[in-house]
Design an enzyme around this catalytic site. Structure first.
Site, PDB file in Angstrom:
ATOM      1  N   LYS A 150       0.832  -1.209   0.000  1.00 36.40           N
ATOM      2  CA  LYS A 150       0.000   0.000   0.000  1.00 36.40           C
ATOM      3  C   LYS A 150       0.865   1.258   0.000  1.00 36.40           C
ATOM      4  CE  LYS A 150      -3.128   0.578   3.433  1.00 36.40           C
ATOM      5  NZ  LYS A 150      -3.269   1.849   4.182  1.00 36.40           N
ATOM      6  N   SER A 151       1.887   1.280   0.831  1.00 43.31           N
ATOM      7  CA  SER A 151       2.728   2.484   0.920  1.00 43.31           C
ATOM      8  C   SER A 151       3.399   2.769  -0.418  1.00 43.31           C
ATOM      9  CB  SER A 151       3.809   2.287   1.985  1.00 43.31           C
ATOM     10  OG  SER A 151       3.225   2.193   3.244  1.00 43.31           O
ATOM     11  N   GLY A 156      -4.903   7.871   5.757  1.00 39.97           N
ATOM     12  CA  GLY A 156      -3.963   8.827   6.351  1.00 39.97           C
ATOM     13  C   GLY A 156      -2.772   9.062   5.440  1.00 39.97           C
ATOM     14  N   SER A 181       7.379   9.087  12.034  1.00 41.93           N
ATOM     15  CA  SER A 181       6.294   8.935  11.070  1.00 41.93           C
ATOM     16  C   SER A 181       6.799   9.092   9.641  1.00 41.93           C
ATOM     17  CB  SER A 181       5.203   9.983  11.339  1.00 41.93           C
ATOM     18  OG  SER A 181       4.340  10.068  10.219  1.00 41.93           O
ATOM     19  N   GLN A 189       4.880   9.156   7.178  1.00 41.15           N
ATOM     20  CA  GLN A 189       3.948  10.062   6.491  1.00 41.15           C
ATOM     21  C   GLN A 189       4.412  11.508   6.616  1.00 41.15           C
ATOM     22  OE1 GLN A 189       0.084   9.172   8.102  1.00 41.15           O
ATOM     23  NE2 GLN A 189      -0.022   7.173   7.092  1.00 41.15           N
ATOM     24  N   ASP A 239       2.059  -1.153  11.862  1.00 36.12           N
ATOM     25  CA  ASP A 239       0.709  -1.585  11.489  1.00 36.12           C
ATOM     26  C   ASP A 239       0.410  -3.028  11.884  1.00 36.12           C
ATOM     27  OD1 ASP A 239       0.169   0.887  10.419  1.00 36.12           O
ATOM     28  OD2 ASP A 239       0.839   0.340   8.406  1.00 36.12           O
ATOM     29  N   ARG A 297      -6.058   2.225  18.018  1.00 37.49           N
ATOM     30  CA  ARG A 297      -5.848   0.777  17.888  1.00 37.49           C
ATOM     31  C   ARG A 297      -5.511   0.104  19.202  1.00 37.49           C
ATOM     32  NH1 ARG A 297      -2.878   0.310  12.086  1.00 37.49           N
ATOM     33  NH2 ARG A 297      -4.842   0.310  10.965  1.00 37.49           N
ATOM     34  N   ARG A 337      -7.505  -3.078   9.834  1.00 33.12           N
ATOM     35  CA  ARG A 337      -6.569  -4.032  10.458  1.00 33.12           C
ATOM     36  C   ARG A 337      -7.150  -4.641  11.743  1.00 33.12           C
ATOM     37  NH1 ARG A 337      -2.526  -3.368   6.899  1.00 33.12           N
ATOM     38  NH2 ARG A 337      -1.894  -1.235   6.432  1.00 33.12           N
TER      39      ARG A 337
HETATM   40  C1  S3P Z   1       2.662   4.785   6.250  1.00 34.89           C
HETATM   41  C2  S3P Z   1       3.240   5.146   7.440  1.00 34.89           C
HETATM   42  C3  S3P Z   1       2.729   4.706   8.759  1.00 34.89           C
HETATM   43  C4  S3P Z   1       1.772   3.529   8.635  1.00 34.89           C
HETATM   44  C5  S3P Z   1       0.779   3.730   7.524  1.00 34.89           C
HETATM   45  C6  S3P Z   1       1.508   3.858   6.204  1.00 34.89           C
HETATM   46  C7  S3P Z   1       3.234   5.304   4.992  1.00 34.89           C
HETATM   47  O1  S3P Z   1       2.037   5.779   9.350  1.00 34.89           O
HETATM   48  O2  S3P Z   1       1.090   3.328   9.842  1.00 34.89           O
HETATM   49  O3  S3P Z   1      -0.110   2.639   7.440  1.00 34.89           O
HETATM   50  O4  S3P Z   1       2.899   4.763   3.917  1.00 34.89           O
HETATM   51  O5  S3P Z   1       4.030   6.240   5.061  1.00 34.89           O
HETATM   52  P1  S3P Z   1       2.800   6.905  10.252  1.00 34.89           P
HETATM   53  O6  S3P Z   1       3.627   7.722   9.349  1.00 34.89           O
HETATM   54  O7  S3P Z   1       1.688   7.694  10.868  1.00 34.89           O
HETATM   55  O8  S3P Z   1       3.584   6.125  11.252  1.00 34.89           O
END
Ligand code: S3P
Length: 450
Positions: free
Chosen positions: A28-29, A100, A173, A175, A326, A357, A405
């Site tokens: 997914k990422s 997110g 993070s 993200q 995750d 979670r 999840r």
């Molecule tokens: C992700 C980063 C993680 C993860 C999310 C995917 C990403 O989140 O939990 O499912 O693709 O960069 P955080 O950056 O909030 O840790």
């Protein structure tokens, strides 16, 4: 899935001997990032193995709304990007559904442009904090208009000339790191991100692959400094998306827990930034054989042969959290069937995921007869290897809080529990793993819509 869709309860029952070979859908990422950078780069990008989960499809729609041309040709997604710095002002608000990653990465990407962008999401996403991305964007000169605190909906407007920043992440993070780097693409000068604890590094790797001028240095304490030269040219690429280890986690744990199981999961991403769960399960005496290790599209990939195992409780160190962030819901389920106590530390970030979670896991475990204790940032689970008494004979269902999840983890639990385990809603599973039900059934798992 969109807000307001009907919920679909589901139930999992004690199963015997899972067997077979399965291929896990794309990560997914990496899929989000491939659509974002493909949509931005000049020329053509071809993506193979893209995850067709709703989260990722929403990111594709958003890139189209900002000028990318995306079409499907057989198994490939073909994108003609706008060119770096040339995104179009979207004429509609951008709806990221449950994601997110989609919203935070795109806030960085588009927020620095000198036009208004409106960001929205579903009920779960609208409760999640966006301040962690909005703060660095403000420092670059972005104007933030939000109705309520740092929650969606949010409107961003970039300045005429955004300022490069040097930003130290206050939460581990990927993200936030990615949002700052993607913003940096449209900023004159060098944007610097300092990362005290390593998180998944797909953005850095893919940016370099698309031709961005980027350097990564790691000091003796493990702190990483990432520097990106803004306003460079990105060129379309061919991308092979490996299988998602966060999705592989569900059949993997199911095979460990169901007696007599022997399965193979092929083409799993083995980036060291993502393999904390495998390491932890191996410490718990799990029989996981890592076969056919290879490089695919610049990432480590392998096949996993997994056999039923008698697990032993362990203490999982806080430092490992970013590499398995995750995977805690399904690890907690594995811990419920392990001999002794498992303690998981450093879980503060679990409170800000698709649901809180940490409390969703603890409530679901208790509802199904598992002894566990929830701290502010830790969880301890006392296991019972035979699963005797586990499940909910009265038919009470786990509350999933729009969290895919949580839904999949508790369905896995039901496969090894004495009584069935029910969940109130399985519809969110399509956000990350639309094939979950069919794939699990093909291995012999007894899961059905209730
Ligand atoms: C992700 C980063 C993680 C993860 C999310 C995917 C990403 O989140 O939990 O499912 O693709 O960069 P955080 O950056 O909030 O840790």
């Amino acid at each position: 899935m969109s807000q307001g869709s009907a919920s679909k309860p589901a139930i999992a029952r004690k199963s015997s001997g899972l067997s077979g070979t399965v291929r896990i859908p794309g990560d997914k990422s990496i899929s989000h990032r491939a659509l974002i950078l493909g949509g931005l780069a000049s020329g053509e990008t071809r993506i193979f193995g893209l995850l067709k989960g709703e989260d990722v499809l929403n990111t594709g729609k958003v890139m189209q709304a900002m000028g990318a041309v995306i079409r499907k040709d057989g198994g490939a997604w073909i994108i003609n990007g706008t060119g770096n710095g040339a995104l179009l002002a979207p004429e509609v608000s951008l709806d990221f559904g449950n994601s997110g990653t989609g919203v935070r990465l795109t806030m960085g990407l588009a927020g620095v442009y000198d036009f208004d962008t409106v960001f929205t999401g579903d009920a779960s996403l609208s409760q999640r904090p966006m301040g962690r991305v909005l703060d660095p964007l403000r420092r670059m000169g972005v104007q933030v208009k939000a109705v309520e605190g740092d929650r969606l909906p949010v409107i961003l407007r970039g300045p005429e000339t955004p300022a490069p920043i040097r930003y130290t992440l206050s939460v581990a993070s990927a993200q936030v790191k990615s949002a700052v780097l993607l913003a940096g693409l449209n900023v004159p000068g060098v944007t610097t991100v300092i990362e005290p604890a390593i998180t998944r590094d797909h953005t850095e790797k893919m940016l370099a692959g698309f031709g961005a001028e980027l350097s990564v240095k790691t000091d003796k304490h493990g702190t990483r400094t990432i520097q990106l030269q803004g306003r460079g040219r990105l060129t379309g690429q061919i991308i092979d998306v490996p299988g998602d280890p966060s999705s592989a986690a569900f059949p993997l744990v199911a095979a460990l827990l169901v007696p007599g199981s022997d399965i193979t999961i092929s083409n799993v991403l083995m980036s060291p930034t993502r393999t904390g769960l495998i390491l932890t399960l191996q410490e718990m005496d799990a029989d996981i054989e890592i076969l056919n290790r290879r490089l695919a599209g610049g990432e480590d990939v392998a096949d996993l042969r997994v056999r039923h195992s008698e697990l032993t409780g362990v203490t999982v160190p806080a430092e490992r959290a970013p590499s398995m962030i995750d995977e805690y819901p399904v690890l907690a389920v594995a811990a419920a069937f392990a001999k002794g106590r498992t303690v998981m530390n450093g879980l503060q970030e679990l409170r800000f995921k698709e649901s809180d979670r940490l409390s969703a896991i603890a409530q679901g475990l208790k509802l199904n007869g598992v002894e566990c204790e929830e701290g502010q940032d830790w969880l301890s689970v006392t296991g019972r290897p035979d699963g005797k008494g586990f499940g909910n004979a009265a038919g009470e269902r786990v509350v999933t809080h729009l969290d895919h999840r949580i839904a999949m983890s508790f369905l896995v639990m039901g496969l090894a529990s004495e009584h069935p385990v029910g969940i109130d809603d399985s519809s969110m599973i399509t956000t990350s793993f639309p094939q979950f039900m069919d794939l699990m059934e093909s291995l012999g798992a007894k899961i059905e819509q209730a």
